[in-house]
Design a protein around this motif. Structure first.
Motif, PDB file in Angstrom:
ATOM      1  N   GLN A   1      26.366   2.243   8.987  1.00 46.49           N
ATOM      2  CA  GLN A   1      24.991   2.207   8.285  1.00 46.49           C
ATOM      3  C   GLN A   1      25.073   2.674   6.861  1.00 46.49           C
ATOM      4  O   GLN A   1      24.329   2.042   5.926  1.00 46.49           O
ATOM      5  CB  GLN A   1      24.093   2.854   9.367  1.00 46.49           C
ATOM      6  N   THR A   2      25.726   4.090   6.730  1.00 44.56           N
ATOM      7  CA  THR A   2      25.317   4.601   5.283  1.00 44.56           C
ATOM      8  C   THR A   2      26.152   3.716   4.348  1.00 44.56           C
ATOM      9  O   THR A   2      25.688   3.532   3.450  1.00 44.56           O
ATOM     10  CB  THR A   2      25.917   5.852   5.360  1.00 44.56           C
ATOM     11  N   ALA A   3      27.382   3.148   4.574  1.00 47.88           N
ATOM     12  CA  ALA A   3      28.030   2.228   3.850  1.00 47.88           C
ATOM     13  C   ALA A   3      27.112   0.952   3.370  1.00 47.88           C
ATOM     14  O   ALA A   3      27.021   0.419   2.336  1.00 47.88           O
ATOM     15  CB  ALA A   3      29.214   1.892   4.217  1.00 47.88           C
ATOM     16  N   PHE A   4      26.620   0.400   4.457  1.00 44.82           N
ATOM     17  CA  PHE A   4      25.645  -0.582   4.364  1.00 44.82           C
ATOM     18  C   PHE A   4      24.625  -0.423   3.347  1.00 44.82           C
ATOM     19  O   PHE A   4      24.089  -1.204   2.514  1.00 44.82           O
ATOM     20  CB  PHE A   4      25.031  -1.061   5.693  1.00 44.82           C
ATOM     21  N   LEU A   5      23.939   0.653   3.587  1.00 45.22           N
ATOM     22  CA  LEU A   5      22.752   1.120   2.594  1.00 45.22           C
ATOM     23  C   LEU A   5      23.457   1.119   1.137  1.00 45.22           C
ATOM     24  O   LEU A   5      22.614   0.743   0.046  1.00 45.22           O
ATOM     25  CB  LEU A   5      22.228   2.415   3.094  1.00 45.22           C
ATOM     26  N   ALA A   6      24.671   1.702   0.818  1.00 48.67           N
ATOM     27  CA  ALA A   6      25.128   1.959  -0.203  1.00 48.67           C
ATOM     28  C   ALA A   6      25.564   0.345  -0.972  1.00 48.67           C
ATOM     29  O   ALA A   6      25.032   0.095  -2.048  1.00 48.67           O
ATOM     30  CB  ALA A   6      26.448   2.676  -0.314  1.00 48.67           C
ATOM     31  N   GLY A   7      25.912  -0.498  -0.254  1.00 49.12           N
ATOM     32  CA  GLY A   7      26.034  -1.938  -0.499  1.00 49.12           C
ATOM     33  C   GLY A   7      24.567  -2.403  -0.906  1.00 49.12           C
ATOM     34  O   GLY A   7      24.471  -3.303  -1.928  1.00 49.12           O
ATOM     35  N   VAL A   8      23.580  -2.464   0.015  1.00 48.07           N
ATOM     36  CA  VAL A   8      22.218  -2.907  -0.462  1.00 48.07           C
ATOM     37  C   VAL A   8      21.914  -2.331  -1.613  1.00 48.07           C
ATOM     38  O   VAL A   8      21.441  -3.094  -2.353  1.00 48.07           O
ATOM     39  CB  VAL A   8      21.585  -2.722   0.748  1.00 48.07           C
ATOM     40  N   TRP A   9      21.972  -1.019  -1.831  1.00 48.53           N
ATOM     41  CA  TRP A   9      21.364  -0.413  -3.056  1.00 48.53           C
ATOM     42  C   TRP A   9      22.021  -1.122  -4.218  1.00 48.53           C
ATOM     43  O   TRP A   9      21.463  -1.359  -5.180  1.00 48.53           O
ATOM     44  CB  TRP A   9      21.796   1.189  -3.230  1.00 48.53           C
ATOM     45  N   GLY A  10      23.409  -1.433  -4.307  1.00 47.62           N
ATOM     46  CA  GLY A  10      24.278  -2.095  -5.500  1.00 47.62           C
ATOM     47  C   GLY A  10      23.468  -3.270  -5.664  1.00 47.62           C
ATOM     48  O   GLY A  10      23.329  -3.722  -6.690  1.00 47.62           O
ATOM     49  N   LEU A  11      23.220  -4.038  -4.464  1.00 48.30           N
ATOM     50  CA  LEU A  11      22.462  -5.503  -4.703  1.00 48.30           C
ATOM     51  C   LEU A  11      21.186  -5.444  -5.347  1.00 48.30           C
ATOM     52  O   LEU A  11      20.828  -6.169  -6.067  1.00 48.30           O
ATOM     53  CB  LEU A  11      22.793  -6.232  -3.578  1.00 48.30           C
ATOM     54  N   VAL A  12      20.474  -4.477  -4.803  1.00 47.21           N
ATOM     55  CA  VAL A  12      19.093  -4.384  -5.391  1.00 47.21           C
ATOM     56  C   VAL A  12      18.976  -3.599  -6.750  1.00 47.21           C
ATOM     57  O   VAL A  12      18.158  -4.318  -7.649  1.00 47.21           O
ATOM     58  CB  VAL A  12      18.311  -3.472  -4.341  1.00 47.21           C
ATOM     59  N   HIS A  13      19.919  -2.683  -7.127  1.00 45.31           N
ATOM     60  CA  HIS A  13      19.658  -1.965  -8.415  1.00 45.31           C
ATOM     61  C   HIS A  13      20.531  -2.268  -9.573  1.00 45.31           C
ATOM     62  O   HIS A  13      20.594  -1.913 -10.584  1.00 45.31           O
ATOM     63  CB  HIS A  13      19.613  -0.531  -8.194  1.00 45.31           C
ATOM     64  N   ILE A  14      21.513  -2.987  -9.193  1.00 48.16           N
ATOM     65  CA  ILE A  14      22.442  -3.395 -10.209  1.00 48.16           C
ATOM     66  C   ILE A  14      22.622  -4.985 -10.629  1.00 48.16           C
ATOM     67  O   ILE A  14      22.321  -5.748  -9.930  1.00 48.16           O
ATOM     68  CB  ILE A  14      24.050  -2.903  -9.736  1.00 48.16           C
TER      69      ILE A  14
END
Length: 138
Positions: free
Chosen positions: A125-138
């Motif tokens: 789950q935490t790795a998933f959140l990091a990936g989502v953050w990357g798609l949203v903010h970069i």
């Protein structure tokens, strides 16, 4: 865009692959969910870990790697192996590597009310959140 969310825990790099854009992305199925650094004191094992991560990123054509940051000191400080693994991931040629703070992940999760896909395992789950953050903010 294809990104890989990573959480470093103990001697393991927990991996999640995502593809898409900010509002529309999908969790990609992949066999390798973790890569383990077996003995951080053994140069051969460290090289094997680096090669395994490098091969995973190349084979999956990852464009960005998002790693959840760990505290450097204090109660929740990351262990020495996690910092070694982070450095090995950062020097991989190809994908850009971005470190994401736990606070940024928590804020994004609250603002976006993110739900976790069914095939995602609890420890990812935490790795998933990091990936989502990357798609949203970069």
């Amino acid at each position: 865009m294809k990104v890989c969310g990573v959480e470093l825990k103990g001697n393991e790099a927990i991996l999640v692959l995502l593809q898409g854009q900010e509002a529309c992305f999908e969790l990609l199925d992949h066999v390798t969910r973790k890569i383990t650094l077996k003995d951080s004191d053994c140069a051969a094992e460290v090289s094997l870990f680096r090669k395994a991560v490098d091969d995973f990123m190349a084979n999956n054509r990852v464009e960005k790697i998002l790693i959840k940051k760990r505290a450097k000191k204090g109660k929740f400080a990351g262990g020495p192996d996690t910092f070694k693994m982070e450095a090995l991931i950062q020097i991989i040629s190809g994908p850009e590597v971005v470190l994401v703070s736990p606070q940024a992940l928590a804020t994004m999760e609250k603002k976006r009310s993110i739900s976790f896909p069914a095939p995602l395992l609890k420890y990812q789950q935490t790795a998933f959140l990091a990936g989502v953050w990357g798609l949203v903010h970069i």
